[in-house]
Design an enzyme around this catalytic site. Structure first.
Site, short mmCIF file in Angstrom:
data_model
loop_
_atom_site.label_atom_id
_atom_site.label_comp_id
_atom_site.label_asym_id
_atom_site.label_seq_id
_atom_site.Cartn_x
_atom_site.Cartn_y
_atom_site.Cartn_z
CG ASP A 65 -89.65 -11.40 -44.08
OD1 ASP A 65 -88.90 -10.56 -44.26
OD2 ASP A 65 -90.83 -11.06 -43.33
CG ASP A 68 -76.39 4.25 -58.23
OD1 ASP A 68 -76.43 3.27 -57.51
OD2 ASP A 68 -76.24 4.42 -59.51
CD GLU A 100 -73.69 3.89 -65.67
OE1 GLU A 100 -73.17 2.58 -65.47
OE2 GLU A 100 -74.41 4.31 -64.81
NE ARG A 123 -91.04 -9.99 -49.09
CZ ARG A 123 -91.28 -8.82 -48.65
NH1 ARG A 123 -91.46 -8.55 -47.43
NH2 ARG A 123 -91.44 -7.86 -49.37
CE LYS A 178 -74.61 0.89 -55.12
NZ LYS A 178 -74.50 1.43 -56.44
CE LYS A 233 -77.85 4.61 -63.46
NZ LYS A 233 -76.81 3.77 -63.81
CG HIS A 290 -68.92 -3.25 -58.42
ND1 HIS A 290 -70.00 -2.43 -58.22
CD2 HIS A 290 -68.74 -3.06 -59.68
CE1 HIS A 290 -70.25 -2.02 -59.32
NE2 HIS A 290 -69.50 -2.35 -60.28
CG HIS A 319 -69.56 2.89 -57.11
ND1 HIS A 319 -69.35 1.51 -56.42
CD2 HIS A 319 -70.82 2.47 -57.83
CE1 HIS A 319 -70.20 0.77 -56.59
NE2 HIS A 319 -71.02 1.16 -57.18
C1 BG6 Z 1 -73.60 0.07 -59.76
C2 BG6 Z 1 -74.87 1.47 -59.86
O1 BG6 Z 1 -73.25 0.09 -58.30
O2 BG6 Z 1 -72.63 0.55 -60.47
C3 BG6 Z 1 -75.34 1.60 -61.27
O3 BG6 Z 1 -75.90 1.06 -59.22
C4 BG6 Z 1 -74.10 1.64 -62.03
O4 BG6 Z 1 -76.25 2.47 -61.20
C5 BG6 Z 1 -72.86 0.36 -61.79
O5 BG6 Z 1 -74.40 1.48 -63.37
C6 BG6 Z 1 -71.64 0.68 -62.63
O6 BG6 Z 1 -70.89 -0.56 -62.74
P1 BG6 Z 1 -70.73 -1.43 -63.78
O7 BG6 Z 1 -69.87 -2.57 -63.33
O8 BG6 Z 1 -71.82 -2.03 -63.85
O9 BG6 Z 1 -70.43 -0.97 -64.83
#
Ligand code: BG6
Length: 458
Positions: A84, A221, A202, A43, A134, A326, A164, A226
């Protein structure tokens, strides 16, 4: 192959860090023809030239390893449109053109229902595909409603609920290693395995993503999508083929076999926490609650752990521990398989057998017991293998599957719903503070477990 891609969320983090670099990698590998059309929309209102400059900068920053000509090709090919995502007329004009289009909704999940509703009136060309990131919905009810809305717009095979992690070769390698190696699969059950940990810790903190993350948190998340997908590949029965039906049917069997969590389970077997101020790798990190854009009343967790039991012939008796956090001391991204001790050892003390699959970076470690000096002298023996890095980044692979209509690695509607069903009792208990929100300093190894806390008090 679909020759047109429209990305909603043009200047978002996802497009900048993953989609545009994924496209550059696809171009470099010869997967994107010259006539490929790439449109990015949001937008904000920019012109093509500004957006191309922005794209080139993002590619320099996030796709430095892709060849310069591939990066330049993406930056030159991309066109920008102001639109939009919830407006049917805007959508119609964006997708108008020859042949089917792949529509990538790189948008906050709250926008999905509005966009999909608007798509009903937008005349999507036959054969088009919709890609959703997601989390798919916020709970079971919203996921069901989203599935219903989608079914009014396109057939299920045209919906790509992408994750992913499934496109990471390291994750795919879990299934490959299990099924292609005679030495592993016969031991792959509760008779031999006591516990499997699926960990994605992480050192990265919020990194300016409060707009998306606050209110979502680690459970939605990472765990709901994942980590559950990794669990599915680790625990599934061998599929007949890697076709989408076989693979997705076996994955849903795993989710259906998860024992429903009782109130007691949620209190004893789940943990939530968020980080306090600290130092991570020499960098000062503020407390989560003080990060830019975080609501001061936020109860969002940045660390989640869930312990699950699967009720199935293969897995009853094995514990599955899923955790992600995190701003932790170090990256630890792995699947660790703990084997049971041998039934009888005539001498010495054996090291527990542990097989570790590194998800990022990719490596594999097997802890065994060997003989030291003399046959009675047992000693730890570790075998490590490092894998070749993958030729395509996960988002490159994922985009290629979308363009070719290969849905095997995307998530089917019923699978998304099952994942929410499993976590419903956890979400309910966490949202009413029935499980306390613990705290941990940024740069630490996370909140102490109850058993560790007890041990420290003794
Ligand atoms: C994402 C999450 O889908 O995956 C993030 O939203 C996370 O919070 C991430 O850090 C981890 O995957 P990658 O491939 O970025 O290390």
């Amino acid at each position: 192959m679909i020759n047109r891609l429209v990305v909603f969320g043009a200047t978002g983090d996802l497009n900048a860090r993953y989609l545009l670099p994924g496209l550059a990698a696809l171009r470099a590998a010869g997967h994107l023809p010259d006539g490929f059309q790439l449109v990015c929309a949001d937008r904000k209102g920019r012109n093509d030239q500004e957006f191309r400059e922005w794209t080139a900068e993002q590619l320099d920053r996030h796709a430095g390893s892709a060849p310069a000509d591939a990066r330049k090709w993406v930056a030159d090919a991309v066109r920008y449109r102001q639109a939009d995502a919830t407006d049917a007329a805007d959508l119609a004009s964006l997708i108008a053109g020859d042949g089917p289009v792949a529509l990538y909704l790189a948008l906050p999940p709250v926008v999905f229902p509005g966009t999909i509703t608007a798509l009903r009136g937008a005349d999507l060309p036959p054969g088009s595909r919709i890609v959703l990131e997601k989390p798919f919905g916020e709970d079971l009810d919203t996921a069901r409603e989203l599935n219903r809305l989608l079914s009014e717009v396109v057939p299920e095979e045209a919906v790509f609920r992408v994750d992913h992690f499934l496109a990471m070769t390291t994750v795919q390698n879990l299934l490959g290693s299990r099924l292609a190696n005679r030495v592993l699969e016969p031991l792959w059950n509760s008779a031999h395995i006591s516990e499997i940990e699926i960990v994605w810790d992480e050192s990265l903190a919020l990194e300016g993503r409060a707009g998306y993350y606050d209110g979502v948190g680690a459970l939605k998340d990472m765990v709901q999508n994942h980590l559950f997908q990794v669990l599915c590949l680790v625990a599934m029965e061998p599929p007949l083929s890697l076709g989408e039906r076989d693979l997705r049917d076996r994955k849903i069997d795993v989710l259906r076999s998860i024992r429903p969590l009782t109130d007691e389970d949620v209190r004893r077997r789940t943990r939530r926490a968020r980080y306090l101020a600290g130092r991570v790798g020499g960098r000062e990190v503020p407390a989560y609650i003080d990060e830019d854009g975080v609501d001061p009343r936020s109860r969002t967790e940045t660390f989640a752990e869930v312990e699950l039991q699967l009720e199935s012939w293969r897995w009853s008796g094995t514990t599955f521990r899923l955790r992600s956090g995190k701003a932790l001391e170090a990256d630890r991204k792995e699947v660790t398989v703990h084997f049971r001790p041998v039934p009888h050892l005539p001498f010495g003390e054996a090291v527990p057998n542990v097989l570790r699959f590194g998800l990022d970076p990719e490596d594999m470690t097997l802890a065994l017991t060997g003989i030291g000096s003399g046959v009675r002298n047992l000693t730890p023996l570790t075998m490590t293998a490092r894998m070749e890095p993958s030729d395509l980044p996960a988002y490159g692979r994922l985009l290629l599957d979308v363009l070719h209509g290969n849905a095997a690695l995307s998530i089917r509607g019923d699978e998304a719903e099952q994942a929410w069903r499993v976590l419903a009792p956890v979400m309910s208990a966490w949202s009413t503070d029935r499980v306390p929100l613990q705290e941990y300093p940024a740069g630490s190894h996370g909140p102490a477990r109850a058993d560790e806390e007890r041990a420290a008090q003794i």
